[in-house]
Scaffold this motif. Structure first.
Motif, PDB file in Angstrom:
ATOM      1  N   VAL A 218      38.306   6.396 -58.645  1.00 32.89           N
ATOM      2  CA  VAL A 218      38.058   4.748 -58.346  1.00 32.89           C
ATOM      3  C   VAL A 218      36.779   4.580 -57.778  1.00 32.89           C
ATOM      4  CG1 VAL A 218      39.292   2.848 -57.196  1.00 32.89           C
ATOM      5  CG2 VAL A 218      40.560   4.596 -58.285  1.00 32.89           C
ATOM      6  N   ARG A 219      36.237   5.351 -56.820  1.00 32.90           N
ATOM      7  CA  ARG A 219      34.827   5.003 -56.182  1.00 32.90           C
ATOM      8  C   ARG A 219      33.873   5.133 -57.275  1.00 32.90           C
ATOM      9  NH1 ARG A 219      31.098   7.493 -53.834  1.00 32.90           N
ATOM     10  NH2 ARG A 219      31.500   9.755 -54.547  1.00 32.90           N
ATOM     11  N   GLN A 220      33.955   6.086 -58.224  1.00 25.20           N
ATOM     12  CA  GLN A 220      32.853   6.251 -58.927  1.00 25.20           C
ATOM     13  C   GLN A 220      32.938   5.001 -60.158  1.00 25.20           C
ATOM     14  OE1 GLN A 220      30.447   8.426 -59.769  1.00 25.20           O
ATOM     15  NE2 GLN A 220      31.170   9.904 -58.449  1.00 25.20           N
ATOM     16  N   ALA A 221      34.297   4.462 -60.508  1.00 28.02           N
ATOM     17  CA  ALA A 221      34.566   3.310 -61.407  1.00 28.02           C
ATOM     18  C   ALA A 221      33.858   2.042 -60.746  1.00 28.02           C
ATOM     19  CB  ALA A 221      35.843   3.092 -61.513  1.00 28.02           C
ATOM     20  N   SER A 222      34.327   1.894 -59.479  1.00 29.42           N
ATOM     21  CA  SER A 222      33.872   0.580 -58.579  1.00 29.42           C
ATOM     22  C   SER A 222      32.500   0.709 -58.640  1.00 29.42           C
ATOM     23  CB  SER A 222      34.546   0.836 -57.275  1.00 29.42           C
ATOM     24  OG  SER A 222      35.653   0.969 -57.171  1.00 29.42           O
ATOM     25  N   SER A 223      31.618   1.692 -58.577  1.00 23.32           N
ATOM     26  CA  SER A 223      30.280   1.583 -58.166  1.00 23.32           C
ATOM     27  C   SER A 223      29.579   1.408 -59.770  1.00 23.32           C
ATOM     28  CB  SER A 223      29.766   2.946 -57.788  1.00 23.32           C
ATOM     29  OG  SER A 223      28.977   3.616 -58.726  1.00 23.32           O
ATOM     30  N   LYS A 224      30.514   1.725 -60.868  1.00 22.87           N
ATOM     31  CA  LYS A 224      29.796   1.337 -62.062  1.00 22.87           C
ATOM     32  C   LYS A 224      30.015  -0.145 -62.192  1.00 22.87           C
ATOM     33  CE  LYS A 224      28.850   5.242 -64.106  1.00 22.87           C
ATOM     34  NZ  LYS A 224      27.593   5.597 -64.567  1.00 22.87           N
TER      35      LYS A 224
END
Ligand code: DC
Length: 230
Positions: A218-224
């Motif tokens: 989720v962290r990676q997705a939010s940063s994208k």
């Protein structure tokens, strides 16, 4: 605010926790979850039920024409797999399917048919799809690609627990043999073998909890998503 929707591709070896992670990530993000492995399992179920010969291309083509796979979300908000309108969610998780699914999913016509359907299911984005070739073949332009790994013992133990939770007694050695056999076939087949996409982030789940796995994705997705807002 209308946030841009992305495609999250989660690939990796059997029983690394891909689907558990993908389901929870989809729930948190309000995305659709697609279990591409369930589609190959559904095809395998059909082939076994109808005695389709894996060495007869005509038989395979005819069978694929008669297969319609759909997903429905039940009252408990769980996604269930249907084959030609019939719920087969429980059936496709049994060892008799796990024992054959890698052979069936290695067949080119089967892959072509499934990849077509998977692309349709993800065309509007806002989807988390897990499998073996999602980041490499199905959605090579996915905004976020995750490749999951874990030690064999941990994977076998987790899968056995999962089966036990569904009242299916299988000994650890049998689970381990099945996972090993599937890894072997999935990574060495001629058609879209399992491999990490060059731009995928790798998550080793051996020593982390499900919550930690989910949080990381989720962290990676939010940063994208934030990147696209800039
Ligand atoms: O994710 P799973 O274990 O339910 O998948 C079952 C099998 O389906 C797996 O051994 C390989 C195949 N598979 C595939 O070839 N490509 C995918 N995208 C997903 C699954």
């Amino acid at each position: 605010m209308n946030l841009r929707k992305i495609v999250i591709a989660i690939d990796g070896y059997s029983a690394c926790g891909k689907s558990t992670t993908a389901k929870q990530v989809a729930k948190i993000m309000g995305y659709k979850y697609i279990d591409s492995g369930a589609m190959y399992r559904a095809v395998t179920y059909y082939f076994l039920e109808h005695y389709v010969s894996l060495t007869n291309p005509k038989d395979i083509e005819n069978a694929l024409d008669r297969i319609k796979i759909t997903f429905h979300v039940n009252e408990d908000k769980e996604t269930e797999t249907f084959l030609n309108g019939l719920k087969i969610e429980k059936e496709i998780r049994k060892m008799r399917i796990s024992d054959q699914v890698s052979q069936v999913s290695a067949l080119k016509p089967v892959r072509i048919a499934m990849v077509n359907q998977q692309r349709k299911l993800g065309k509007d984005k806002g989807v988390v799809m897990d499998g073996r070739d999602i980041g490499t073949v199905v959605f090579p332009d996915a905004e976020l690609k995750v490749f999951m790994t874990a030690d064999m013992q941990v994977r076998a133990f987790r899968r056995q627990q999962e089966l036990l939770d569904k009242d299916k007694m299988v000994d650890l050695l049998e689970v381990m043999e099945n996972i090993h056999m599937r890894d072997q076939i999935d990574t060495t087949r001629a058609e879209s073998p399992l491999r990490k996409a060059d731009d995928a982030i790798e998550i080793n789940t051996t020593h982390i909890t499900i919550d930690e796995q989910v949080e990381e994705v989720v962290r990676q997705a939010s940063s994208k998503i934030i990147q696209f807002m800039r």
